[in-house]
Design a protein around this motif. Structure first.
Motif, mmCIF file in Angstrom:
data_model
loop_
_atom_site.group_PDB
_atom_site.id
_atom_site.type_symbol
_atom_site.label_atom_id
_atom_site.label_comp_id
_atom_site.label_asym_id
_atom_site.label_seq_id
_atom_site.Cartn_x
_atom_site.Cartn_y
_atom_site.Cartn_z
ATOM 1 N N VAL A 72 29.660 -30.137 45.795
ATOM 2 C CA VAL A 72 31.059 -30.486 45.522
ATOM 3 C C VAL A 72 31.380 -31.839 46.154
ATOM 4 C CG1 VAL A 72 33.467 -29.827 45.944
ATOM 5 C CG2 VAL A 72 31.797 -28.103 45.212
ATOM 6 N N LYS A 73 30.942 -32.049 47.390
ATOM 7 C CA LYS A 73 31.174 -33.328 48.064
ATOM 8 C C LYS A 73 30.566 -34.491 47.290
ATOM 9 C CE LYS A 73 30.498 -33.630 52.476
ATOM 10 N NZ LYS A 73 30.114 -33.522 53.888
ATOM 11 N N GLU A 74 29.350 -34.306 46.817
ATOM 12 C CA GLU A 74 28.672 -35.358 46.058
ATOM 13 C C GLU A 74 29.421 -35.672 44.765
ATOM 14 O OE1 GLU A 74 24.604 -34.171 45.482
ATOM 15 O OE2 GLU A 74 24.229 -34.085 47.647
ATOM 16 N N ASN A 75 29.901 -34.636 44.088
ATOM 17 C CA ASN A 75 30.652 -34.845 42.849
ATOM 18 C C ASN A 75 31.977 -35.527 43.121
ATOM 19 O OD1 ASN A 75 29.518 -33.645 40.161
ATOM 20 N ND2 ASN A 75 28.747 -32.389 41.836
ATOM 21 N N LEU A 76 32.645 -35.135 44.194
ATOM 22 C CA LEU A 76 33.905 -35.785 44.544
ATOM 23 C C LEU A 76 33.689 -37.262 44.845
ATOM 24 C CD1 LEU A 76 35.612 -33.087 46.788
ATOM 25 C CD2 LEU A 76 36.390 -33.870 44.543
ATOM 26 N N ALA A 77 32.637 -37.574 45.572
ATOM 27 C CA ALA A 77 32.352 -38.973 45.896
ATOM 28 C C ALA A 77 32.093 -39.788 44.628
ATOM 29 C CB ALA A 77 31.164 -39.057 46.852
ATOM 30 N N ALA A 78 31.320 -39.229 43.705
ATOM 31 C CA ALA A 78 31.048 -39.921 42.444
ATOM 32 C C ALA A 78 32.316 -40.040 41.599
ATOM 33 C CB ALA A 78 29.962 -39.192 41.664
ATOM 34 N N ASP A 79 33.099 -38.967 41.532
ATOM 35 C CA ASP A 79 34.324 -38.987 40.737
ATOM 36 C C ASP A 79 35.359 -39.941 41.323
ATOM 37 O OD1 ASP A 79 33.158 -37.176 39.025
ATOM 38 O OD2 ASP A 79 34.354 -35.454 39.686
ATOM 39 N N ASN A 127 42.598 -38.518 47.711
ATOM 40 C CA ASN A 127 42.320 -37.110 48.016
ATOM 41 C C ASN A 127 40.865 -36.733 47.775
ATOM 42 O OD1 ASN A 127 44.874 -36.399 48.992
ATOM 43 N ND2 ASN A 127 45.656 -36.204 46.916
ATOM 44 N N TYR A 128 40.259 -37.250 46.722
ATOM 45 C CA TYR A 128 38.835 -36.982 46.488
ATOM 46 C C TYR A 128 38.007 -37.550 47.636
ATOM 47 C CZ TYR A 128 39.226 -35.410 41.579
ATOM 48 O OH TYR A 128 39.488 -34.725 40.431
ATOM 49 N N LEU A 129 38.329 -38.765 48.052
ATOM 50 C CA LEU A 129 37.605 -39.388 49.152
ATOM 51 C C LEU A 129 37.751 -38.566 50.427
ATOM 52 C CD1 LEU A 129 35.944 -41.735 50.283
ATOM 53 C CD2 LEU A 129 38.096 -42.960 50.645
ATOM 54 N N SER A 130 38.981 -38.174 50.760
ATOM 55 C CA SER A 130 39.216 -37.366 51.964
ATOM 56 C C SER A 130 38.448 -36.057 51.920
ATOM 57 C CB SER A 130 40.715 -37.075 52.135
ATOM 58 O OG SER A 130 41.420 -38.260 52.390
ATOM 59 N N ASN A 131 38.521 -35.384 50.802
ATOM 60 C CA ASN A 131 37.825 -34.101 50.682
ATOM 61 C C ASN A 131 36.310 -34.265 50.692
ATOM 62 O OD1 ASN A 131 39.763 -31.845 50.532
ATOM 63 N ND2 ASN A 131 40.608 -33.030 48.837
ATOM 64 N N SER A 132 35.800 -35.363 50.148
ATOM 65 C CA SER A 132 34.350 -35.575 50.160
ATOM 66 C C SER A 132 33.843 -35.837 51.573
ATOM 67 C CB SER A 132 33.949 -36.721 49.230
ATOM 68 O OG SER A 132 34.297 -37.980 49.767
ATOM 69 N N VAL A 133 34.724 -36.264 52.456
ATOM 70 C CA VAL A 133 34.363 -36.507 53.856
ATOM 71 C C VAL A 133 34.580 -35.247 54.694
ATOM 72 C CG1 VAL A 133 35.031 -37.796 55.924
ATOM 73 C CG2 VAL A 133 34.827 -38.977 53.729
#
Length: 150
Positions: free
Chosen positions: A39-46, A23-29
């Motif tokens: 937020v996208k950058e943080n999701l990708a790192a997380d 879900n983090y990956l999907s949302n970061s895209v």
């Protein structure tokens, strides 16, 4: 608590971490807009950190003579973390992250207690370590939420 309860909590945590990665990956895209970038950058790192959690839990399960769950064992539960229909709805993603982090925190606190009761200091230490990471993620996204609600 018994060793079986520790194992059940580890299996739940493993599945939750894998679902969070997805879900983090999907949302970061999926997210769009200038305000979505941080937020996208943080999701990708997380995403990478959550994958690391799953790897550690999988290794611990293996050490306990258990098999980490695979795709047929998986049951999706993170309804609020699904990518939004409106790709600029960053607040819904932030709220979904907060829901997922609260659930993770609850699971790891339960695992700390279960491992302590089962006299399993290795699992207890693992749970404390990951719990600290999840609480840091929650704090980070609480900050994002405050910014979006202003």
């Amino acid at each position: 608590m018994t060793n079986e309860e520790v194992t059940q909590l580890l299996r739940k945590a493993y599945g939750d971490e894998i679902e969070t990665v997805m879900n983090y990956l999907s949302n970061s895209v999926v997210l769009d807009g200038v305000t979505a970038e941080e937020v996208k950058e943080n999701l990708a790192a997380d995403t990478q950190e959550e994958l690391g959690h799953a790897e550690m839990i999988g290794q611990r399960l293996k050490q306990l003579d258990e098999r980490p769950p695979a795709s047929y064992d998986f049951e999706a539960r993170q309804e609020s973390l699904q990518p939004p229909e409106d790709s600029t709805d960053v607040l819904s993603v932030i709220n979904g992250v907060l829901d997922a982090e609260e659930d993770a925190i609850e699971t790891y606190r339960s695992l700390v207690t279960a491992a302590e009761d089962a006299d399993d200091p290795v699992t207890e230490d693992l749970a404390v370590t990951i719990l600290s990471d999840e609480e840091a993620h929650r704090t980070e996204f609480r900050g994002f939420k405050r910014e979006y609600e202003e």
